[in-house]
Design a protein around this motif. Structure first.
Motif, PDB file in Angstrom:
ATOM      1  N   ILE A  56       0.871  -1.169   0.000  1.00 23.29           N
ATOM      2  CA  ILE A  56       0.000   0.000   0.000  1.00 23.29           C
ATOM      3  C   ILE A  56       0.910   1.221   0.000  1.00 23.29           C
ATOM      4  CG2 ILE A  56      -1.826   1.272   1.178  1.00 23.29           C
ATOM      5  CD1 ILE A  56      -2.523  -1.376   2.656  1.00 23.29           C
ATOM      6  N   VAL A  57       0.787   2.051  -1.036  1.00 22.12           N
ATOM      7  CA  VAL A  57       1.608   3.255  -1.184  1.00 22.12           C
ATOM      8  C   VAL A  57       0.773   4.457  -0.766  1.00 22.12           C
ATOM      9  CG1 VAL A  57       2.831   4.742  -2.824  1.00 22.12           C
ATOM     10  CG2 VAL A  57       2.964   2.245  -3.054  1.00 22.12           C
ATOM     11  N   ARG A  58       1.400   5.389  -0.047  1.00 21.56           N
ATOM     12  CA  ARG A  58       0.702   6.584   0.418  1.00 21.56           C
ATOM     13  C   ARG A  58       1.389   7.834  -0.133  1.00 21.56           C
ATOM     14  NH1 ARG A  58       1.581   6.543   6.596  1.00 21.56           N
ATOM     15  NH2 ARG A  58      -0.590   5.968   6.719  1.00 21.56           N
ATOM     16  N   GLU A  59       0.560   8.814  -0.510  1.00 22.15           N
ATOM     17  CA  GLU A  59       1.048  10.142  -0.908  1.00 22.15           C
ATOM     18  C   GLU A  59       0.952  11.063   0.303  1.00 22.15           C
ATOM     19  OE1 GLU A  59      -0.173  10.533  -5.610  1.00 22.15           O
ATOM     20  OE2 GLU A  59      -1.395  11.547  -4.127  1.00 22.15           O
ATOM     21  N   PHE A  60       1.967  11.874   0.512  1.00 19.25           N
ATOM     22  CA  PHE A  60       1.980  12.792   1.644  1.00 19.25           C
ATOM     23  C   PHE A  60       1.589  14.213   1.268  1.00 19.25           C
ATOM     24  CE2 PHE A  60       5.019   9.474   3.002  1.00 19.25           C
ATOM     25  CZ  PHE A  60       4.346   9.048   4.136  1.00 19.25           C
ATOM     26  N   THR A  61       1.292  14.468  -0.002  1.00 22.12           N
ATOM     27  CA  THR A  61       0.925  15.810  -0.457  1.00 22.12           C
ATOM     28  C   THR A  61      -0.392  15.748  -1.223  1.00 22.12           C
ATOM     29  OG1 THR A  61       2.155  15.546  -2.514  1.00 22.12           O
ATOM     30  CG2 THR A  61       3.342  16.531  -0.673  1.00 22.12           C
ATOM     31  N   GLY A  62      -0.927  16.912  -1.550  1.00 21.44           N
ATOM     32  CA  GLY A  62      -2.125  16.979  -2.386  1.00 21.44           C
ATOM     33  C   GLY A  62      -3.323  16.290  -1.755  1.00 21.44           C
ATOM     34  N   GLU A  63      -3.957  15.412  -2.514  1.00 29.28           N
ATOM     35  CA  GLU A  63      -5.164  14.710  -2.066  1.00 29.28           C
ATOM     36  C   GLU A  63      -4.868  13.586  -1.076  1.00 29.28           C
ATOM     37  OE1 GLU A  63      -8.176  15.650  -2.749  1.00 29.28           O
ATOM     38  OE2 GLU A  63      -7.733  17.100  -4.312  1.00 29.28           O
ATOM     39  N   ARG A  64      -3.588  13.281  -0.845  1.00 28.48           N
ATOM     40  CA  ARG A  64      -3.170  12.229   0.083  1.00 28.48           C
ATOM     41  C   ARG A  64      -3.794  10.874  -0.259  1.00 28.48           C
ATOM     42  NH1 ARG A  64      -0.204  14.577   4.107  1.00 28.48           N
ATOM     43  NH2 ARG A  64      -0.535  16.778   4.372  1.00 28.48           N
ATOM     44  N   TYR A  65      -3.657  10.524  -1.528  1.00 25.07           N
ATOM     45  CA  TYR A  65      -4.176   9.239  -2.004  1.00 25.07           C
ATOM     46  C   TYR A  65      -3.404   8.074  -1.409  1.00 25.07           C
ATOM     47  CZ  TYR A  65      -6.920  11.524  -5.672  1.00 25.07           C
ATOM     48  OH  TYR A  65      -7.829  12.281  -6.356  1.00 25.07           O
ATOM     49  N   LEU A  66      -4.092   6.932  -1.308  1.00 25.16           N
ATOM     50  CA  LEU A  66      -3.461   5.656  -1.004  1.00 25.16           C
ATOM     51  C   LEU A  66      -3.695   4.758  -2.202  1.00 25.16           C
ATOM     52  CD1 LEU A  66      -4.064   6.740   2.044  1.00 25.16           C
ATOM     53  CD2 LEU A  66      -3.395   4.419   2.570  1.00 25.16           C
ATOM     54  N   TYR A  67      -2.669   3.984  -2.565  1.00 24.49           N
ATOM     55  CA  TYR A  67      -2.728   3.065  -3.700  1.00 24.49           C
ATOM     56  C   TYR A  67      -2.529   1.649  -3.177  1.00 24.49           C
ATOM     57  CZ  TYR A  67      -2.072   7.298  -6.441  1.00 24.49           C
ATOM     58  OH  TYR A  67      -2.228   8.546  -6.993  1.00 24.49           O
ATOM     59  N   PHE A  68      -3.527   0.819  -3.349  1.00 23.83           N
ATOM     60  CA  PHE A  68      -3.483  -0.578  -2.944  1.00 23.83           C
ATOM     61  C   PHE A  68      -3.077  -1.370  -4.184  1.00 23.83           C
ATOM     62  CE2 PHE A  68      -6.241   1.777  -0.258  1.00 23.83           C
ATOM     63  CZ  PHE A  68      -6.121   1.234   1.005  1.00 23.83           C
TER      64      PHE A  68
END
Length: 151
Positions: A56-68
């Motif tokens: 599971i990858v997480r973004e720390f900026t913007g919309e803070r999406y998670l990618y499964f």
């Protein structure tokens, strides 16, 4: 939490340093969720799998999406509610997902859960089940897991 995975098992799609874009549908399919929904689903998925949920990858900026990250060419076989986006290849679809290295400076990306030799991808059927229950759930508290799902 970001335990080091020893070579030679490290998947070829994980960069050695920093982060890189990878073509969804080739190395993996991705299911993207925004902010609070993504975090809740990730937490419940981790609890359901004894903290071995797969990548599971997480973004720390913007919309803070998670990618499964699911096995390639499997996300389209499942149903996703509004607000959850499937990223794969085919039928005119073309998507790239940022993938961080397992250690070092990877900002603005990081791992919420790392892949392991035993669980190289998130189990799609279990993710679908957890997403459905979390999206439908209006009351606080944990989602009850039915099982690990298809692996």
């Amino acid at each position: 939490m970001n335990e080091r995975i020893a070579a030679p098992w490290i998947p070829t799609w994980i960069p050695a340093t920093g982060h890189s874009l990878r073509h969804a549908g080739i190395h993996f399919d991705a299911v993207r969720m925004k902010g609070e929904l993504g975090e809740r689903v990730a937490t419940e998925l981790m609890l359901c799998t004894d903290f071995d949920a797969g990548p599971i990858v997480r973004e720390f900026t913007g919309e803070r999406y998670l990618y499964f990250l699911l096995p390639p060419q499997t996300a389209s076989d499942l149903r996703w509610p509004p607000g959850v986006r499937m990223l794969t290849r085919g039928d005119g679809l073309l998507a790239y997902v940022g993938v961080p290295a397992l250690s070092g400076e990877t900002w603005p990306l990081g791992w919420r859960s790392v892949p392991s030799e035993r669980v190289p991808f998130v189990a799609g059927a279990l993710l679908e089940e957890v997403v459905e229950r979390v999206a439908a759930c209006c009351r606080p508290g944990p989602v009850r897991c039915q099982g690990r799902g298809a692996e």
